[in-house]
Design a protein around this motif. Structure first.
Motif, PDB file in Angstrom:
ATOM      1  N   ASP A 409      36.609  29.042  43.161  1.00  0.00           N
ATOM      2  CA  ASP A 409      37.480  28.147  43.918  1.00  0.00           C
ATOM      3  C   ASP A 409      37.390  28.404  45.416  1.00  0.00           C
ATOM      4  OD1 ASP A 409      39.202  26.814  41.623  1.00  0.00           O
ATOM      5  OD2 ASP A 409      39.054  28.945  41.159  1.00  0.00           O
ATOM      6  N   VAL A 410      37.086  29.642  45.791  1.00  0.00           N
ATOM      7  CA  VAL A 410      36.955  30.025  47.199  1.00  0.00           C
ATOM      8  C   VAL A 410      35.751  30.933  47.327  1.00  0.00           C
ATOM      9  CG1 VAL A 410      38.015  31.336  49.088  1.00  0.00           C
ATOM     10  CG2 VAL A 410      39.435  29.840  47.675  1.00  0.00           C
ATOM     11  N   VAL A 411      34.944  30.696  48.351  1.00  0.00           N
ATOM     12  CA  VAL A 411      33.860  31.604  48.703  1.00  0.00           C
ATOM     13  C   VAL A 411      34.128  32.074  50.128  1.00  0.00           C
ATOM     14  CG1 VAL A 411      31.383  31.910  49.030  1.00  0.00           C
ATOM     15  CG2 VAL A 411      32.229  30.437  47.181  1.00  0.00           C
ATOM     16  N   ALA A 412      34.347  33.382  50.288  1.00  0.00           N
ATOM     17  CA  ALA A 412      34.680  33.962  51.586  1.00  0.00           C
ATOM     18  C   ALA A 412      33.575  34.908  52.025  1.00  0.00           C
ATOM     19  CB  ALA A 412      36.007  34.704  51.502  1.00  0.00           C
ATOM     20  N   THR A 413      33.519  35.183  53.305  1.00  0.00           N
ATOM     21  CA  THR A 413      32.508  36.066  53.872  1.00  0.00           C
ATOM     22  C   THR A 413      33.111  37.440  54.113  1.00  0.00           C
ATOM     23  OG1 THR A 413      31.436  34.193  54.956  1.00  0.00           O
ATOM     24  CG2 THR A 413      30.860  36.386  55.753  1.00  0.00           C
ATOM     25  N   VAL A 414      32.378  38.480  53.725  1.00  0.00           N
ATOM     26  CA  VAL A 414      32.878  39.838  53.849  1.00  0.00           C
ATOM     27  C   VAL A 414      33.178  40.165  55.312  1.00  0.00           C
ATOM     28  CG1 VAL A 414      30.599  40.940  54.100  1.00  0.00           C
ATOM     29  CG2 VAL A 414      32.506  42.215  53.050  1.00  0.00           C
ATOM     30  N   ASP A 415      34.208  41.009  55.504  1.00  0.00           N
ATOM     31  CA  ASP A 415      34.655  41.475  56.822  1.00  0.00           C
ATOM     32  C   ASP A 415      35.126  40.344  57.722  1.00  0.00           C
ATOM     33  OD1 ASP A 415      34.132  44.137  56.131  1.00  0.00           O
ATOM     34  OD2 ASP A 415      32.047  43.985  56.768  1.00  0.00           O
ATOM     35  N   THR A 416      35.727  39.319  57.116  1.00  0.00           N
ATOM     36  CA  THR A 416      36.380  38.250  57.875  1.00  0.00           C
ATOM     37  C   THR A 416      37.817  38.097  57.387  1.00  0.00           C
ATOM     38  OG1 THR A 416      35.774  36.433  56.365  1.00  0.00           O
ATOM     39  CG2 THR A 416      34.189  37.002  58.111  1.00  0.00           C
ATOM     40  N   MET A 485      40.604  37.548  41.637  1.00  0.00           N
ATOM     41  CA  MET A 485      41.545  36.512  41.207  1.00  0.00           C
ATOM     42  C   MET A 485      42.676  36.338  42.219  1.00  0.00           C
ATOM     43  SD  MET A 485      40.275  35.805  38.212  1.00  0.00           S
ATOM     44  CE  MET A 485      38.626  36.527  38.175  1.00  0.00           C
ATOM     45  N   TYR A 486      43.252  35.157  42.236  1.00  0.00           N
ATOM     46  CA  TYR A 486      44.574  34.931  42.804  1.00  0.00           C
ATOM     47  C   TYR A 486      45.339  34.102  41.780  1.00  0.00           C
ATOM     48  CZ  TYR A 486      42.476  30.429  44.192  1.00  0.00           C
ATOM     49  OH  TYR A 486      41.827  29.216  44.186  1.00  0.00           O
ATOM     50  N   HIS A 487      46.632  34.370  41.624  1.00  0.00           N
ATOM     51  CA  HIS A 487      47.351  33.698  40.532  1.00  0.00           C
ATOM     52  C   HIS A 487      48.841  33.917  40.643  1.00  0.00           C
ATOM     53  CE1 HIS A 487      47.898  37.609  38.407  1.00  0.00           C
ATOM     54  NE2 HIS A 487      46.685  37.882  38.816  1.00  0.00           N
ATOM     55  N   CYS A 488      49.583  33.141  39.878  1.00  0.00           N
ATOM     56  CA  CYS A 488      51.007  33.395  39.667  1.00  0.00           C
ATOM     57  C   CYS A 488      51.126  34.640  38.783  1.00  0.00           C
ATOM     58  CB  CYS A 488      51.667  32.200  38.992  1.00  0.00           C
ATOM     59  SG  CYS A 488      53.430  32.428  38.669  1.00  0.00           S
ATOM     60  N   HIS A 489      52.013  35.568  39.152  1.00  0.00           N
ATOM     61  CA  HIS A 489      52.145  36.784  38.355  1.00  0.00           C
ATOM     62  C   HIS A 489      53.262  36.702  37.321  1.00  0.00           C
ATOM     63  CE1 HIS A 489      51.446  40.973  37.287  1.00  0.00           C
ATOM     64  NE2 HIS A 489      50.376  40.928  38.054  1.00  0.00           N
ATOM     65  N   LEU A 490      53.849  35.527  37.105  1.00  0.00           N
ATOM     66  CA  LEU A 490      54.598  35.314  35.874  1.00  0.00           C
ATOM     67  C   LEU A 490      53.530  35.139  34.797  1.00  0.00           C
ATOM     68  CD1 LEU A 490      56.691  34.594  38.161  1.00  0.00           C
ATOM     69  CD2 LEU A 490      57.794  33.152  36.449  1.00  0.00           C
ATOM     70  N   LEU A 491      53.412  36.107  33.913  1.00  0.00           N
ATOM     71  CA  LEU A 491      52.176  36.274  33.149  1.00  0.00           C
ATOM     72  C   LEU A 491      51.894  35.127  32.187  1.00  0.00           C
ATOM     73  CD1 LEU A 491      52.182  40.121  32.486  1.00  0.00           C
ATOM     74  CD2 LEU A 491      51.147  38.829  34.357  1.00  0.00           C
ATOM     75  N   TRP A 492      52.932  34.468  31.684  1.00  0.00           N
ATOM     76  CA  TRP A 492      52.667  33.309  30.833  1.00  0.00           C
ATOM     77  C   TRP A 492      52.042  32.185  31.656  1.00  0.00           C
ATOM     78  CZ3 TRP A 492      55.506  28.465  29.869  1.00  0.00           C
ATOM     79  CH2 TRP A 492      54.992  27.763  28.762  1.00  0.00           C
ATOM     80  N   HIS A 493      52.495  32.027  32.893  1.00  0.00           N
ATOM     81  CA  HIS A 493      51.885  31.021  33.772  1.00  0.00           C
ATOM     82  C   HIS A 493      50.405  31.342  34.004  1.00  0.00           C
ATOM     83  CE1 HIS A 493      56.027  29.852  35.723  1.00  0.00           C
ATOM     84  NE2 HIS A 493      56.050  29.854  34.403  1.00  0.00           N
ATOM     85  N   GLU A 494      50.130  32.607  34.277  1.00  0.00           N
ATOM     86  CA  GLU A 494      48.722  33.032  34.446  1.00  0.00           C
ATOM     87  C   GLU A 494      47.913  32.701  33.202  1.00  0.00           C
ATOM     88  OE1 GLU A 494      46.420  37.295  34.295  1.00  0.00           O
ATOM     89  OE2 GLU A 494      48.304  37.201  35.410  1.00  0.00           O
ATOM     90  N   ASP A 495      48.454  33.017  32.038  1.00  0.00           N
ATOM     91  CA  ASP A 495      47.729  32.754  30.789  1.00  0.00           C
ATOM     92  C   ASP A 495      47.524  31.266  30.554  1.00  0.00           C
ATOM     93  OD1 ASP A 495      47.507  35.433  30.215  1.00  0.00           O
ATOM     94  OD2 ASP A 495      49.171  35.495  28.804  1.00  0.00           O
ATOM     95  N   GLN A 496      48.435  30.443  31.064  1.00  0.00           N
ATOM     96  CA  GLN A 496      48.301  29.004  30.893  1.00  0.00           C
ATOM     97  C   GLN A 496      47.322  28.380  31.889  1.00  0.00           C
ATOM     98  OE1 GLN A 496      49.859  27.160  28.280  1.00  0.00           O
ATOM     99  NE2 GLN A 496      49.948  29.304  27.697  1.00  0.00           N
ATOM    100  N   GLY A 497      46.745  29.187  32.755  1.00  0.00           N
ATOM    101  CA  GLY A 497      45.710  28.684  33.653  1.00  0.00           C
ATOM    102  C   GLY A 497      46.104  28.604  35.103  1.00  0.00           C
ATOM    103  N   MET A 498      47.251  29.197  35.492  1.00  0.00           N
ATOM    104  CA  MET A 498      47.695  29.137  36.887  1.00  0.00           C
ATOM    105  C   MET A 498      47.041  30.266  37.675  1.00  0.00           C
ATOM    106  SD  MET A 498      51.579  28.545  38.174  1.00  0.00           S
ATOM    107  CE  MET A 498      51.839  27.411  39.540  1.00  0.00           C
ATOM    108  N   MET A 499      45.733  30.114  37.864  1.00  0.00           N
ATOM    109  CA  MET A 499      44.927  31.179  38.450  1.00  0.00           C
ATOM    110  C   MET A 499      43.657  30.569  39.024  1.00  0.00           C
ATOM    111  SD  MET A 499      43.871  34.845  36.732  1.00  0.00           S
ATOM    112  CE  MET A 499      43.317  34.153  35.176  1.00  0.00           C
ATOM    113  N   GLY A 500      43.161  31.178  40.092  1.00  0.00           N
ATOM    114  CA  GLY A 500      41.882  30.778  40.673  1.00  0.00           C
ATOM    115  C   GLY A 500      41.036  32.000  40.964  1.00  0.00           C
ATOM    116  N   GLN A 501      39.803  31.764  41.384  1.00  0.00           N
ATOM    117  CA  GLN A 501      38.846  32.845  41.619  1.00  0.00           C
ATOM    118  C   GLN A 501      38.260  32.725  43.027  1.00  0.00           C
ATOM    119  OE1 GLN A 501      36.916  33.889  37.409  1.00  0.00           O
ATOM    120  NE2 GLN A 501      36.014  32.047  38.258  1.00  0.00           N
ATOM    121  N   PHE A 502      38.014  33.891  43.653  1.00  0.00           N
ATOM    122  CA  PHE A 502      37.300  33.871  44.926  1.00  0.00           C
ATOM    123  C   PHE A 502      36.183  34.906  44.917  1.00  0.00           C
ATOM    124  CE2 PHE A 502      40.758  36.887  45.644  1.00  0.00           C
ATOM    125  CZ  PHE A 502      40.242  37.871  46.478  1.00  0.00           C
TER     126      PHE A 502
END
Length: 526
Positions: A409-416, A485-502
């Motif tokens: 979902d996000v591509v970031a550059t190291v040391d920025t 990962m970045y996500h909601c830490h209410l764990l059922w929400h995370e399990d239901q897909g409320m999460m992204g990747q960088f």
């Protein structure tokens, strides 16, 4: 004699037959039907919504404040043993099944690390090279995520680094961050809540020279205590009751556990004690304070010490958040650590209940005053940020998308650095956790954050409709194949897909993310 009306002439060839005029009453009935039918559907939906909210309002809650008889001495997780191999500090953890006695109805089937429930406390110093030999003795796949730790993505323990049943995983990294209270827990895609609620969790304490030079309580188990606070409910046979029902947050419980102890008390032998609070619940939000409203010193949050202690009577924590507090006691007194109702803006219930009783001895060992200055925490500076991004939390989506292990979902550059603006579009609870880093809160609705949120954070609660501007930095580690990962830490929400990747990549490097072998992205039904 009646005369007959002759029939109308037939239509000319090729013409459409005339449609008889509809009687006015029938036409009016059709119009009414066209209006009433949708209204009936809307009424049904409103009724269903009313039932949902009525059910949702009946939140499982612990016994009311003041009603708990504190009968059990607080269990303190043991310190994990370690040894040195070629300059590397090596720990070992085994995820295993067990049975734990919580309630008189019967033993509870549980999971734990090196025991039946929870795990030992790992301690390492800044600058140390560490390795953790993780053995999975469970019949299921798991992972171990080092929550709050700055480390390479392949060592982070997210869903891309699963540990099969019977397998050994050996992550290794250099501890390079300030002294802090961190923790570890599973992060298996779609099953995080299930495994954490069963007992897979423990603390990881980072030490450093700066914190070690301060006159703070730090004698583990004497004046410095980890408090893993969780809520659970039990079935008639003693097993955990884990049904979601209609609760939006996830699984809430009616019994408080602290370090796996019900109705706990802690014998205190020093004038001041340091309590390392972890909200280890999968859904419940707390606002920790004391029954008599006494002030305490908030000295640290997720990422370590604050610049100066904050005098407080309460500290709110959403799932995954931590806080370090120092509280003073008088000889012989007993005082309850309590959770008051969370901020109404979080819509997280209104329960007030007791958590733990502190019992001071008749004679207490002297403790030094908490120093007025704790650590260097420079003001966040976003002038060099290379990008700004917005993340909208709604339902179980982030930016109208659900988690996909094959999508970056996000591509970031190291040391920025980047500025991430996060908003909760629901009038119901969400939070925001980012792996690998400790971010800074630049503003909340354009205003500076309160003092308790002015330090280093990795998890925050999101009040509905407010904008949180975060300064995030991608230091040291680049890997085009393994995401954080970045996500909601209410764990059922995370399990239901409320999460992204960088992904974090080198300048000019192309991302090369692939879906983990065997993953079908069909886990969001737990």
């Amino acid at each position: 004699m009646t005369s007959e009306v002759p029939p109308p002439p037939p239509p000319p060839p090729g013409a459409m037959p005339a449609v008889p005029a509809m009687p006015r009453r029938r036409r009016r009935g059709l119009v009414v039907g066209l209006i009433v039918a949708p209204l009936a559907v809307i009424a049904l939906l409103i009724g269903a919504g009313g039932v949902w909210f009525a059910t949702n309002a009946v939140r499982p809650t612990p016994p009311a404040a003041g009603s708990v008889r504190f009968e059990n001495p607080l269990a303190v997780p043991p310190l994990a043993e370690s040894h040195l191999e070629d300059g590397v500090r090596v720990f070992s953890l085994t995820a295993q099944q067990g049975r734990t006695s919580f309630v008189p109805e019967g033993d509870t089937p549980t999971l734990g690390y090196d025991g039946s429930y929870l795990g030992p406390t790992l301690v390492a110093s800044r600058g140390e090279r560490v390795r953790v030999d993780v053995t999975n003795d469970l019949p299921d796949t798991t992972t171990v995520h080092w929550h709050g730790m700055h480390l390479p993505a392949a060592m982070d323990g997210g869903p891309h680094t699963s540990i099969a049943a019977g397998a050994l995983w050996q992550p290794q990294w250099t501890v390079d961050q300030p002294a802090a209270t961190l923790w570890y827990h599973p992060h298996l895609h779609g099953r995080t809540r299930e495994q954490v609620d069963a007992g897979l969790a423990g603390m990881f304490l980072v030490r450093d020279d700066e914190e070690g030079a301060l006159p703070l309580p730090r004698d583990y188990g004497v004046d410095d205590f980890p408090l893993i606070v969780q809520d659970r409910s039990f079935n008639a046979d003693g097993s955990f009751a884990g049904g979601l029902g209609m609760q939006f947050d996830g699984v809430l419980g009616d019994t408080i556990l602290v370090n796996g102890t019900t109705a706990p008390y802690l014998d205190v032998t020093t004038e001041k004690v340091r309590l390392r609070l972890l909200n280890g619940s999968s859904a419940r939000m707390y606002d920790f304070g004391f029954a008599d409203g006494r002030e305490f010193d908030l000295i640290g949050t997720d990422g370590g010490l604050l610049e100066a202690p904050v005098a407080a009577t309460g500290v709110p924590l959403s799932p995954g958040e931590r806080a370090e507090i120092v509280v003073s006691l008088a000889p012989g007194e007993r005082i309850a650590l309590r959770s008051t109702a969370p901020d109404p803006a979080l819509h997280a219930g209104s329960a007030e209940f007791d958590v733990l009783e502190l019992r001071a001895a008749a004679s207490l060992t002297d403790s030094p005053d908490v120093p007025a200055h704790l650590a260097e925490v420079p003001a966040p500076d976003a002038t060099g940020a290379v990008a700004e991004r917005t993340f909208v939390m709604s339902g179980h989506n982030i930016n109208d998308a659900q988690m996909d292990l094959g999508r970056a979902d996000v591509v970031a550059t190291v040391d920025t650095s980047e500025v991430w603006t996060v908003r909760n579009d629901n009038p119901l609870p969400h939070s925001f956790h980012v792996h690998d880093m400790q971010y800074r809160i630049l503003s909340i609705d354009g205003s500076p954050p309160p003092a308790r949120l002015a330090g280093y954070k990795d998890t925050i609660a999101l009040e509905g409709g407010r904008e949180y501007r975060l300064l995030v930095r991608f230091d040291d580690y680049a890997d085009p194949t393994t995401p954080y990962m970045y996500h909601c830490h209410l764990l059922w929400h995370e399990d239901q897909g409320m999460m992204g990747q960088f992904l974090v990549v080198e300048p000019g490097q192309q991302p090369a993310l692939t879906r983990p072998e065997g993953d079908t992205d069909d886990h969001n039904d737990h």
